[in-house]
Design a protein around this motif. Sequence first.
Motif, PDB file in Angstrom:
ATOM      1  N   GLU A  35       0.817  -1.212   0.000  1.00 17.34           N
ATOM      2  CA  GLU A  35       0.000   0.000   0.000  1.00 17.34           C
ATOM      3  C   GLU A  35       0.854   1.267   0.000  1.00 17.34           C
ATOM      4  O   GLU A  35       1.817   1.378   0.756  1.00 17.34           O
ATOM      5  N   THR A  37       0.096   5.215   0.598  1.00 20.24           N
ATOM      6  CA  THR A  37      -0.921   6.163   1.054  1.00 20.24           C
ATOM      7  C   THR A  37      -0.351   7.568   1.006  1.00 20.24           C
ATOM      8  O   THR A  37       0.721   7.828   1.556  1.00 20.24           O
ATOM      9  N   ASN A  76      -3.803   4.739  -1.926  1.00 19.98           N
ATOM     10  CA  ASN A  76      -4.797   5.363  -1.065  1.00 19.98           C
ATOM     11  C   ASN A  76      -4.496   6.851  -0.974  1.00 19.98           C
ATOM     12  O   ASN A  76      -3.338   7.247  -0.887  1.00 19.98           O
ATOM     13  N   SER A  78      -5.722  10.119   1.479  1.00 19.63           N
ATOM     14  CA  SER A  78      -6.435  10.313   2.734  1.00 19.63           C
ATOM     15  C   SER A  78      -6.147  11.673   3.342  1.00 19.63           C
ATOM     16  O   SER A  78      -5.112  12.286   3.080  1.00 19.63           O
TER      17      SER A  78
END
Length: 152
Positions: A35, A37, A76, A78
């Motif tokens: 991942e 982010t 991701n 955010s």
Amino acid sequence: MKFKTVEEIRAFAEGIAAPMGIEIVDIALNEKQGELTIFIETESGVDLDTCEKFHNAISDPIDGLDPSYGDPYTLNVSSPGLDRPFKTQRDFERNVGKEVEVKLYAPIKGKKFLEGVLVEFDENSVTLSINGEEVKLARNRIAKINKAIKFE
């Protein structure tokens, strides 16, 4: 899985974010989960629409950068959250004159947690106004500093 450096990814992402009025606050790489982010901020805050807009803008271009050296990864985008620690110069600048919370590594006058108004800062220290008294703290003594969150 291995990712390119945070610095390389940040430099790439900032080129896409800046024209959109978006600031890259932080980048987190989770190599075990595959991942990437990207935490973003704007002057007016971040909502789901802002995250989606930036995700759509960066998704294809960042694939061209190949941040995971050909391995599949999840991107991701955010908000860093209300209680996020200050990490950048801009974090400090935008909070001068506002209430902040400071957690210290070791107590000063018996306290490891301080709350006050951020008066000024530089690369070595932070000055707070606590009940009208200015307190200067060495930055290397600060474990975390963030905006004070008040619930009314």
